[in-house]
Design a protein around this motif. Structure first.
Motif, mmCIF file in Angstrom:
data_model
loop_
_atom_site.group_PDB
_atom_site.id
_atom_site.type_symbol
_atom_site.label_atom_id
_atom_site.label_comp_id
_atom_site.label_asym_id
_atom_site.label_seq_id
_atom_site.Cartn_x
_atom_site.Cartn_y
_atom_site.Cartn_z
ATOM 1 N N TYR A 61 1.053 -1.196 -0.054
ATOM 2 C CA TYR A 61 0.096 0.172 0.245
ATOM 3 C C TYR A 61 1.211 1.460 0.122
ATOM 4 O O TYR A 61 0.308 2.370 0.087
ATOM 5 C CB TYR A 61 -0.834 -0.299 1.038
ATOM 6 N N ARG A 68 -2.020 1.493 -10.068
ATOM 7 C CA ARG A 68 -2.778 0.530 -10.171
ATOM 8 C C ARG A 68 -3.382 -0.108 -11.245
ATOM 9 O O ARG A 68 -4.516 -0.569 -12.761
ATOM 10 C CB ARG A 68 -4.131 0.669 -8.823
ATOM 11 N N GLN A 87 -10.468 1.922 -9.360
ATOM 12 C CA GLN A 87 -10.081 0.724 -8.826
ATOM 13 C C GLN A 87 -8.899 0.972 -9.559
ATOM 14 O O GLN A 87 -7.053 0.600 -9.041
ATOM 15 C CB GLN A 87 -10.358 -0.411 -9.316
ATOM 16 N N HIS A 94 -6.632 9.702 -8.177
ATOM 17 C CA HIS A 94 -7.739 8.770 -7.152
ATOM 18 C C HIS A 94 -7.676 9.222 -6.086
ATOM 19 O O HIS A 94 -9.164 8.694 -5.583
ATOM 20 C CB HIS A 94 -6.357 7.608 -7.226
ATOM 21 N N LYS A 98 -12.053 9.918 -5.624
ATOM 22 C CA LYS A 98 -11.764 8.721 -4.300
ATOM 23 C C LYS A 98 -12.643 9.158 -3.148
ATOM 24 O O LYS A 98 -13.930 9.042 -2.443
ATOM 25 C CB LYS A 98 -11.209 8.060 -3.356
ATOM 26 N N ASN A 239 -20.040 0.866 -9.067
ATOM 27 C CA ASN A 239 -19.329 0.499 -7.660
ATOM 28 C C ASN A 239 -19.814 0.962 -5.846
ATOM 29 O O ASN A 239 -19.423 0.207 -5.395
ATOM 30 C CB ASN A 239 -18.049 1.489 -8.601
ATOM 31 N N PRO A 243 -21.023 -4.164 -5.111
ATOM 32 C CA PRO A 243 -20.477 -4.047 -3.373
ATOM 33 C C PRO A 243 -21.494 -4.152 -2.831
ATOM 34 O O PRO A 243 -21.511 -5.485 -2.359
ATOM 35 C CB PRO A 243 -19.457 -3.900 -3.918
ATOM 36 N N THR A 247 -22.482 -7.676 -0.474
ATOM 37 C CA THR A 247 -22.613 -8.280 0.618
ATOM 38 C C THR A 247 -23.093 -9.587 1.041
ATOM 39 O O THR A 247 -23.227 -9.802 2.456
ATOM 40 C CB THR A 247 -22.943 -7.089 1.654
ATOM 41 N N PHE A 286 -13.153 -14.031 0.927
ATOM 42 C CA PHE A 286 -14.041 -13.983 -0.074
ATOM 43 C C PHE A 286 -13.213 -13.206 -1.262
ATOM 44 O O PHE A 286 -13.485 -13.814 -2.377
ATOM 45 C CB PHE A 286 -15.475 -13.316 0.248
ATOM 46 N N PHE A 287 -12.881 -12.003 -1.031
ATOM 47 C CA PHE A 287 -11.713 -11.867 -1.957
ATOM 48 C C PHE A 287 -10.400 -12.313 -1.904
ATOM 49 O O PHE A 287 -10.290 -11.936 -0.279
ATOM 50 C CB PHE A 287 -11.668 -10.125 -1.792
ATOM 51 N N THR A 290 -5.568 -8.865 -4.215
ATOM 52 C CA THR A 290 -5.382 -7.750 -4.831
ATOM 53 C C THR A 290 -4.159 -7.314 -5.379
ATOM 54 O O THR A 290 -3.117 -8.048 -5.058
ATOM 55 C CB THR A 290 -5.865 -6.368 -3.438
ATOM 56 N N GLN A 349 -11.929 -6.146 3.455
ATOM 57 C CA GLN A 349 -11.860 -5.242 2.041
ATOM 58 C C GLN A 349 -10.075 -4.740 2.138
ATOM 59 O O GLN A 349 -10.499 -3.267 1.098
ATOM 60 C CB GLN A 349 -12.883 -4.723 2.438
ATOM 61 N N HIS A 358 -6.301 2.348 -1.997
ATOM 62 C CA HIS A 358 -7.295 1.918 -2.541
ATOM 63 C C HIS A 358 -8.093 0.973 -1.976
ATOM 64 O O HIS A 358 -8.744 -0.332 -2.177
ATOM 65 C CB HIS A 358 -6.933 0.651 -3.676
ATOM 66 N N CYS A 360 -11.248 -0.866 0.544
ATOM 67 C CA CYS A 360 -12.293 -0.737 0.053
ATOM 68 C C CYS A 360 -13.144 0.330 0.653
ATOM 69 O O CYS A 360 -13.451 1.001 2.128
ATOM 70 C CB CYS A 360 -13.429 -1.735 0.597
ATOM 71 N N GLY A 362 -16.304 1.416 0.851
ATOM 72 C CA GLY A 362 -17.480 0.518 1.008
ATOM 73 C C GLY A 362 -17.517 -0.357 2.860
ATOM 74 O O GLY A 362 -18.334 -0.983 3.523
ATOM 75 N N THR A 366 -20.569 -1.565 4.718
ATOM 76 C CA THR A 366 -20.225 -2.867 5.000
ATOM 77 C C THR A 366 -20.736 -3.872 5.961
ATOM 78 O O THR A 366 -21.751 -4.410 6.849
ATOM 79 C CB THR A 366 -19.252 -4.336 4.443
HETATM 80 C C1 HEM Z 1 -19.250 -7.202 0.106
HETATM 81 C C2 HEM Z 1 -18.654 -7.075 1.481
HETATM 82 C C3 HEM Z 1 -17.315 -5.918 0.227
HETATM 83 C C4 HEM Z 1 -15.670 -6.486 0.171
HETATM 84 C C5 HEM Z 1 -15.468 -8.086 0.509
HETATM 85 C C6 HEM Z 1 -14.826 -5.178 -0.990
HETATM 86 C C7 HEM Z 1 -13.642 -5.722 -0.894
HETATM 87 C C8 HEM Z 1 -13.275 -4.924 -1.161
HETATM 88 C C9 HEM Z 1 -11.091 -4.770 -2.155
HETATM 89 C C10 HEM Z 1 -10.482 -6.141 -1.217
HETATM 90 C C11 HEM Z 1 -11.150 -3.750 -2.074
HETATM 91 C C12 HEM Z 1 -9.653 -3.975 -3.155
HETATM 92 C C13 HEM Z 1 -9.290 -3.103 -2.385
HETATM 93 C C14 HEM Z 1 -7.252 -3.209 -2.901
HETATM 94 O O1 HEM Z 1 -7.548 -2.956 -4.017
HETATM 95 O O2 HEM Z 1 -7.148 -2.673 -1.786
HETATM 96 C C15 HEM Z 1 -12.514 -3.382 -2.996
HETATM 97 C C16 HEM Z 1 -12.282 -1.500 -2.947
HETATM 98 C C17 HEM Z 1 -13.698 -0.754 -3.494
HETATM 99 N N1 HEM Z 1 -14.785 -0.571 -2.297
HETATM 100 FE FE1 HEM Z 1 -15.648 -2.494 -1.603
HETATM 101 N N2 HEM Z 1 -15.710 -4.624 -0.768
HETATM 102 C C18 HEM Z 1 -17.002 -4.646 -0.045
HETATM 103 C C19 HEM Z 1 -18.147 -3.870 0.165
HETATM 104 C C20 HEM Z 1 -18.090 -2.600 -0.489
HETATM 105 C C21 HEM Z 1 -18.755 -1.705 -0.593
HETATM 106 C C22 HEM Z 1 -20.742 -1.948 0.446
HETATM 107 C C23 HEM Z 1 -18.953 -0.968 -1.199
HETATM 108 C C24 HEM Z 1 -19.785 1.044 -1.603
HETATM 109 C C25 HEM Z 1 -20.910 1.117 -0.966
HETATM 110 C C26 HEM Z 1 -17.837 -0.932 -2.173
HETATM 111 C C27 HEM Z 1 -16.687 -0.049 -2.306
HETATM 112 C C28 HEM Z 1 -15.391 0.191 -3.394
HETATM 113 C C29 HEM Z 1 -14.638 0.763 -3.648
HETATM 114 C C30 HEM Z 1 -15.093 2.645 -4.338
HETATM 115 C C31 HEM Z 1 -13.979 0.299 -4.213
HETATM 116 C C32 HEM Z 1 -12.304 0.761 -4.862
HETATM 117 C C33 HEM Z 1 -11.410 1.777 -4.005
HETATM 118 C C34 HEM Z 1 -10.524 1.639 -4.546
HETATM 119 O O3 HEM Z 1 -9.960 1.613 -5.913
HETATM 120 O O4 HEM Z 1 -9.771 3.203 -4.277
HETATM 121 N N3 HEM Z 1 -17.493 -1.937 -1.400
HETATM 122 N N4 HEM Z 1 -13.382 -3.472 -1.521
#
Ligand code: HEM
Length: 414
Positions: A61, A68, A87, A94, A98, A239, A243, A247, A286-287, A290, A349, A358, A360, A362, A366
């Motif tokens: 990070y 990215r 992403q 970014h 963001k 986005n 997600p 959930t 889950f994930f 990354t 996340q 980056h 998450c 959300g 969540t």
């Molecule tokens: C189900 C549960 C969720 C999981 C397991 C999850 C997981 C992740 C992961 C692993 C990443 C990437 C982190 C990285 O690459 O460093 C991510 C990015 C992101 N998530 Fe989630 N997420 C979840 C829920 C949400 C929710 C509820 C939202 C929005 C309401 C959301 C919006 C985003 C966004 C916009 C990014 C991109 C952030 C960036 O690139 O700066 N996610 N998430």
């Protein structure tokens, strides 16, 4: 010749097939075999460095060392992420994009997430029902909640269809063949629908709440002061929508945990729900990982990282790392009683910072969705678990309990 340490190497031409076979264990298996938290492999025809652990997450990070751009494989972009979304951005671009997401994460808006989740679960299970498929019900609840929260107008009867399309994007992102094509088609349809809506918002042809994501994203300006292209707004709205619906996977695992660890349910009723939820997010897959690319050549711990090298951080493995977690393969919510987290140890996340990295966007949403849902299932209804296959595979990504979790004899208790 180099004077630096050689990375442990996964011998062979390509290991993509092993990744599909070993799923969530791919990186951990090799990390254990090499007794190293860093190693080199080959995936999709190119060299890739794999990392697992807290210090390794800290490295991953570091925005000076990784970026990215072009990190996500094209087939994942065409299904899961979409093109041109947050992403794949770096640096100032970014941070600016963001911020558009993070300004939605106020106390009031999170309170609304909780209220809408509660309301939609009550709507979904308002009468006594004989049988409910928890995963399918959760997707419907979350689709209606997400559309309402983002301010997207919809007819009640359309919600199920949208839910299916949002789900295709994450359920089949890594598939090959017809399911992959279905996911691509769903994305195209949803992007088209949202693009039209954005144009209508801009022309004031549709009445929308100015406080909501649909309006705010539609009128968001890039660092040069220009409105985003409508298809980019569509990608970013997805986005949020996709997600939120995803959930449902954690909800299914949370209800599985209520079955598998019944003593913990008493703890949730006693308001210890948060530890339970954190453990669900740590314990269940889950994930898997990354991805990023090395931004410029550098040396870390005497290992050479060359500009452009694909690098994967193992999220599942770090959440099961015995150096960080006592008995990582046991489900123990109490481990979170006095947990002093940092941005790099508990990373279901993603890790690092929300605003400049980056992680998450959300994560709080969540947690709030899970909190409300677990409260609903443990305090507002009673139900039975009939015989079913509670097992889940570790090589489907994302994975789910085989039965989706079926509950029967549902009665509301309030
Ligand atoms: C189900 C549960 C969720 C999981 C397991 C999850 C997981 C992740 C992961 C692993 C990443 C990437 C982190 C990285 O690459 O460093 C991510 C990015 C992101 N998530 Fe989630 N997420 C979840 C829920 C949400 C929710 C509820 C939202 C929005 C309401 C959301 C919006 C985003 C966004 C916009 C990014 C991109 C952030 C960036 O690139 O700066 N996610 N998430």
């Amino acid at each position: 010749m180099t004077d630096h340490q050689q990375l442990p190497q996964d011998k062979g031409l390509d290991h993509t097939l092993e990744l599909l076979k070993e799923g969530y264990y791919f990186i951990m298996n090799r990390s254990n075999k090499f007794d190293s938290r860093i190693f080199e492999t080959r995936l999709l025809g190119e060299k890739a460095i794999c990392l697992v652990g807290e210090q390794e997450a800290k490295l991953f990070y570091d925005n000076e060392k990784f970026q990215r751009k072009k990190a996500a494989p094209s087939r994942i972009q065409k299904t899961l992420f979409g093109k041109g979304g947050v992403q794949g951005l770096d640096d100032q671009e970014h941070r600016h994009r963001k911020a558009m997401f993070m300004t939605l994460m106020t106390d009031d808006k999170l309170e609304e997430i909780r209220r809408l989740t509660r309301e939609e679960w009550r709507n979904q299970i308002s009468d006594e029902k004989h049988e409910v498929n928890v995963y399918e019900a959760a997707k419907q609840v979350l689709t209606r909640m997400a559309l309402r929260w983002t301010g997207i107008p919809f007819k009640k009867e359309e919600a199920e269809q949208w839910g299916e399309e949002f789900s295709d994007m994450f359920e089949h992102a890594a598939d090959i063949g017809p399911k992959h094509w279905k996911a691509r088609w769903s994305r195209q349809r949803a992007e088209g629908w949202l693009e039209d809506l954005v144009q209508q918002v801009r022309k004031e042809k549709v009445e929308v709440d100015q406080d909501r994501a649909l309006y705010q994203f539609s009128l968001h300006k890039d660092p040069k002061g220009k409105l985003l292209k409508p298809y980019i707004v569509a990608v970013e709205l997805l986005n949020l929508l996709r997600p939120i619906v995803a959930t449902a996977v954690y909800i299914d695992f949370a209800v599985l945990a209520m079955h598998d660890y019944p003593t913990e349910v008493a703890q949730i009723r006693g308001d210890n729900g948060r530890q339970f939820i954190q453990e669900v997010r740590r314990f269940y897959p889950f994930f898997p990982f990354t991805a990023a690319r090395v931004k410029q050549d550098f040396i870390w711990n005497d290992y050479e990282f060359k500009k452009g090298t694909l690098t994967l951080l193992d999220l599942y493995g770090t959440n099961h790392d015995p150096v960080i977690w006592d008995q990582p393969n046991q489900f123990k919510p109490e481990r979170f009683n006095d947990w002093k987290s940092n941005p790099f140890d508990f990373i279901p996340q993603g890790g690092g910072e929300f605003d400049i990295g980056h992680r998450c966007a959300g994560e709080w949403i969540t947690i709030d969705i899970l909190n409300e849902t677990v409260n609903f299932f443990s305090k507002e209804i009673s139900f039975d678990f009939p015989d079913q296959d509670f097992g889940y595979s570790m090589n489907d990504i994302p994975t789910l309990p085989q039965s989706n979790i079926i509950i029967t004899n549902i009665q509301t208790t309030h």
